[in-house]
Design a protein around this motif. Structure first.
Motif, short mmCIF file in Angstrom:
data_model
loop_
_atom_site.label_atom_id
_atom_site.label_comp_id
_atom_site.label_asym_id
_atom_site.label_seq_id
_atom_site.Cartn_x
_atom_site.Cartn_y
_atom_site.Cartn_z
N VAL A 1 57.50 34.58 34.46
CA VAL A 1 56.43 34.97 35.35
C VAL A 1 55.62 36.19 34.54
CG1 VAL A 1 57.30 34.27 37.34
CG2 VAL A 1 57.66 36.58 36.69
N GLU A 2 54.40 36.47 34.95
CA GLU A 2 53.58 37.49 34.33
C GLU A 2 54.30 38.75 34.41
OE1 GLU A 2 50.77 38.51 31.64
OE2 GLU A 2 50.92 36.46 32.37
N PRO A 3 54.70 39.39 33.20
CA PRO A 3 55.13 40.93 33.41
C PRO A 3 54.00 41.69 33.89
CG PRO A 3 54.94 40.15 30.96
CD PRO A 3 54.32 38.93 31.85
N THR A 4 54.49 42.99 34.21
CA THR A 4 53.65 44.09 34.75
C THR A 4 54.04 45.29 34.02
OG1 THR A 4 54.05 43.31 37.07
CG2 THR A 4 52.86 45.55 36.74
N PRO A 5 52.98 45.64 33.07
CA PRO A 5 52.81 46.51 32.25
C PRO A 5 53.11 47.97 33.03
CG PRO A 5 51.02 45.20 31.46
CD PRO A 5 51.56 44.85 32.75
N SER A 6 53.47 48.96 32.43
CA SER A 6 53.78 49.98 33.17
C SER A 6 53.14 51.54 32.27
CB SER A 6 55.25 50.46 33.33
OG SER A 6 55.80 50.74 32.30
N ASP A 7 53.24 52.56 32.60
CA ASP A 7 52.63 53.77 31.91
C ASP A 7 53.88 53.83 30.61
OD1 ASP A 7 50.89 54.29 33.38
OD2 ASP A 7 51.84 55.70 34.55
N GLU A 8 54.85 53.73 30.93
CA GLU A 8 55.88 53.68 29.90
C GLU A 8 55.72 52.48 28.69
OE1 GLU A 8 60.87 54.12 29.28
OE2 GLU A 8 59.81 54.34 31.48
N SER A 9 55.42 51.45 29.39
CA SER A 9 55.45 50.18 28.44
C SER A 9 54.10 49.33 28.74
CB SER A 9 56.55 49.27 28.71
OG SER A 9 57.76 49.89 28.43
N PRO A 10 52.73 50.00 28.19
CA PRO A 10 51.48 49.23 28.44
C PRO A 10 51.51 47.74 27.92
CG PRO A 10 51.40 51.02 27.00
CD PRO A 10 52.85 51.10 27.70
N GLN A 11 52.15 47.64 26.85
CA GLN A 11 52.15 46.36 26.15
C GLN A 11 53.73 45.37 26.51
OE1 GLN A 11 50.57 47.90 22.29
NE2 GLN A 11 50.17 45.77 22.33
N VAL A 12 53.57 44.38 27.17
CA VAL A 12 54.66 43.55 27.58
C VAL A 12 54.37 42.18 27.33
CG1 VAL A 12 56.18 43.07 29.46
CG2 VAL A 12 55.38 45.51 29.48
N LYS A 13 55.22 41.49 26.85
CA LYS A 13 54.82 40.11 26.62
C LYS A 13 56.02 39.00 26.35
CE LYS A 13 52.05 37.28 23.20
NZ LYS A 13 51.45 37.26 22.09
N TRP A 14 55.93 37.87 26.93
CA TRP A 14 56.79 36.81 26.69
C TRP A 14 56.62 36.10 25.35
CZ3 TRP A 14 60.97 35.48 29.47
CH2 TRP A 14 61.22 35.93 30.84
N TRP A 15 57.67 36.17 24.45
CA TRP A 15 57.65 35.29 23.18
C TRP A 15 58.49 34.21 22.95
CZ3 TRP A 15 54.26 37.39 19.33
CH2 TRP A 15 53.93 38.93 19.62
N PRO A 16 58.24 32.93 22.39
CA PRO A 16 58.97 32.09 22.13
C PRO A 16 60.26 32.72 21.06
CG PRO A 16 56.72 31.33 21.81
CD PRO A 16 56.75 32.74 22.05
N VAL A 17 61.54 32.21 21.39
CA VAL A 17 62.46 32.89 20.69
C VAL A 17 62.44 32.47 19.26
CG1 VAL A 17 64.10 33.11 22.64
CG2 VAL A 17 64.28 31.39 21.34
N GLY A 18 61.86 31.37 18.75
CA GLY A 18 61.84 31.03 17.30
C GLY A 18 60.29 31.57 16.78
N GLU A 19 59.49 32.39 17.68
CA GLU A 19 58.49 32.79 17.14
C GLU A 19 58.24 34.15 17.55
OE1 GLU A 19 55.09 30.43 17.93
OE2 GLU A 19 56.37 28.80 18.30
N LEU A 20 59.15 35.19 17.26
CA LEU A 20 59.27 36.57 17.40
C LEU A 20 58.34 37.11 16.70
CD1 LEU A 20 62.94 37.18 18.10
CD2 LEU A 20 61.21 36.78 19.89
N PRO A 21 57.73 38.49 17.20
CA PRO A 21 56.91 39.19 16.36
C PRO A 21 57.32 39.75 15.14
CG PRO A 21 57.26 40.48 18.15
CD PRO A 21 57.86 39.00 18.39
N ASP A 22 56.61 40.09 14.07
CA ASP A 22 57.06 40.60 12.73
C ASP A 22 57.55 41.97 12.98
OD1 ASP A 22 56.41 38.35 11.33
OD2 ASP A 22 54.78 38.75 10.73
#
Length: 197
Positions: free
Chosen positions: A148-169
């Motif tokens: 489901v869509e995550p809810t960003p917070s003051d502590e973590s303003p960037q939150v995202k789902w990633w495919p486990v085979g395509e994780l960010p660099d």
């Protein structure tokens, strides 16, 4: 948190049990488990305080969807890297799994089921007090939740789902290993109904 957690003996007992129940894979992980248990025995609840130097315990969770194909990560602005949700123990925490679940809720808004004992014990550099606290001893759990869509917070303003085979660099050290191990644990759990780990 500078005071002893109100969870007190219950939390201390749970953390000790979680460390004993962790299933280390290889000599390095077995050494970490043994060393952390020795630290806990000699330091007691001090190891749960964020002021404890040169190391203290933290709790986090690899957040996976039900089939293990996606993971939710947060962008850590001090480190400038993507990490799993997690952080320090707080006064009302009663277990390592509950502390990890609380951190997930605080940082992503997601709730779910934490499965069993920690999937990994990770000792990594502590960004919380450079020059004072050298290490975070992170109890890393697995939480399973729907995508489901995550809810960003003051502590973590960037939150995202990633495919486990395509994780960010720009991942923090150890995140790929945690996601992989959590996926293995989840796959085992799916094959063995009724198990919690």
């Amino acid at each position: 948190m500078t005071d002893t957690p109100r969870g007190g003996t219950v939390l201390l007992d749970d953390v000790g049990a979680a460390l004993r129940d962790a299933r280390p894979d290889g000599p390095d992980e077995r050494f970490e488990q043994t060393a952390w248990l020795a630290l806990l025995a000699s330091t007691g609840d001090g190891l749960l305080r964020r002021t404890q130097a040169p190391a203290h315990l933290t709790a986090s969770a690899a957040v996976l969807n039900e089939d293990g194909s996606q993971t939710c990560l947060v962008f850590h602005h001090k480190m400038r890297k993507w990490v799993q949700p997690g952080g320090h123990f707080e006064p009302d925490d009663t277990s390592g799994a509950q502390a990890a679940a609380r951190e997930v809720v605080e940082e992503t808004g997601l709730t779910g089921r934490v499965l069993g004992a920690p999937v990994l014990l990770s000792r990594h550099g502590a960004p919380c007090a450079p020059g004072v606290v050298d290490w975070h001893l992170d109890l890393q759990y697995l939480m399973v939740t729907p995508v489901v869509e995550p809810t960003p917070s003051d502590e973590s303003p960037q939150v995202k789902w990633w495919p486990v085979g395509e994780l960010p660099d720009n991942l923090a050290s150890g995140v790929p290993e945690l996601v992989h191990r959590a996926g293995q644990v989840l796959a085992t759990t799916l094959r063995t109904p009724g198990t919690s780990r």
